[in-house]
Design an enzyme around this catalytic site. Sequence first.
Site, PDB file in Angstrom:
ATOM      1  N   GLU A  91       0.760  -1.341   0.118  1.00  0.00           N
ATOM      2  CA  GLU A  91       0.186   0.000  -0.029  1.00  0.00           C
ATOM      3  C   GLU A  91       0.818   1.335   0.133  1.00  0.00           C
ATOM      4  O   GLU A  91       1.803   1.470   0.857  1.00  0.00           O
ATOM      5  CB  GLU A  91      -0.748   0.220   1.351  1.00  0.00           C
ATOM      6  CG  GLU A  91      -1.552   1.353   1.389  1.00  0.00           C
ATOM      7  CD  GLU A  91      -2.448   1.497   2.747  1.00  0.00           C
ATOM      8  OE1 GLU A  91      -2.521   2.752   3.155  1.00  0.00           O
ATOM      9  OE2 GLU A  91      -2.327   0.464   3.574  1.00  0.00           O
ATOM     10  N   LYS A  95     -11.474  -1.959   7.089  1.00  0.00           N
ATOM     11  CA  LYS A  95     -10.340  -1.889   7.900  1.00  0.00           C
ATOM     12  C   LYS A  95     -10.498  -1.226   9.217  1.00  0.00           C
ATOM     13  O   LYS A  95     -11.070  -0.277   9.162  1.00  0.00           O
ATOM     14  CB  LYS A  95      -9.449  -0.739   7.176  1.00  0.00           C
ATOM     15  CG  LYS A  95      -8.012  -0.525   7.731  1.00  0.00           C
ATOM     16  CD  LYS A  95      -7.095   0.308   6.949  1.00  0.00           C
ATOM     17  CE  LYS A  95      -7.746   2.020   6.973  1.00  0.00           C
ATOM     18  NZ  LYS A  95      -6.547   2.715   6.278  1.00  0.00           N
ATOM     19  N   GLY A 129       2.800  -1.012   9.071  1.00  0.00           N
ATOM     20  CA  GLY A 129       3.515  -0.026   8.549  1.00  0.00           C
ATOM     21  C   GLY A 129       4.772   0.023   9.328  1.00  0.00           C
ATOM     22  O   GLY A 129       6.022  -0.675   8.872  1.00  0.00           O
ATOM     23  N   THR A 144      -5.075   6.234   2.411  1.00  0.00           N
ATOM     24  CA  THR A 144      -5.482   7.400   2.547  1.00  0.00           C
ATOM     25  C   THR A 144      -6.237   8.073   1.508  1.00  0.00           C
ATOM     26  O   THR A 144      -5.910   9.319   0.778  1.00  0.00           O
ATOM     27  CB  THR A 144      -4.324   8.379   2.955  1.00  0.00           C
ATOM     28  OG1 THR A 144      -3.368   7.600   3.826  1.00  0.00           O
ATOM     29  CG2 THR A 144      -4.791   9.436   3.870  1.00  0.00           C
TER      30      THR A 144
END
Length: 202
Positions: free
Chosen positions: A43, A133, A178, A73
């Site tokens: 991503e 999510k 992340g 985002t």
Amino acid sequence: MINKTLCRELLDARIIVILRGLREESAIATAERIVDAGASFLEIPLNTETGITVLRLLAKHFRGSHVRIGAGTVLSPADVENAADAGAEYLLSPNVNPSVIRRTLELGLLSIPGFQTPTEAFLAMEAGATVLKAFPCFSPENISVLKSVIKVPVFAVGGISLENRDAYLKTADGIGVGTGIFHPDWSPEKIGELSREFFNLD
């Protein structure tokens, strides 16, 4: 239209690697090391200066392979269209915006909106989302409670690390990681090493 094939691949992979702030000059080397470790879903968040450029670069580099490149985002229908034009196959948002979900589906892409409450989850599902999510995910126990009423796959995102990976994978359908394995200031070699540890699921 729902991309069922991509959805199945995502649920098999179970892990999305979030590359926020990935720099153009190191993008391919870094992504290759993460993929070599076992990742197949990457991503690229759009809320950085180089987001759309790196997204386009990696989508072109991995085109025709098993690696799926997505945009994160994604906040507006315009973001959806820009990400699709750059080659993204799936789009993630931190929130529930029905117009974003609908435009994503119209373009044949997979929409993964972020939610915190059942109200938001059901609003997303009414707009057509088939994967959600939980963001921030708070705890594995929170995911279990949410999934008692939410009957579509739920990915846990926010604060995922090697230490809590297994606990989240027991309750969530998948996770987004992340800073658990990536920081833009780390070398591709370090990121590759952390990725190998993270994707060692035995």
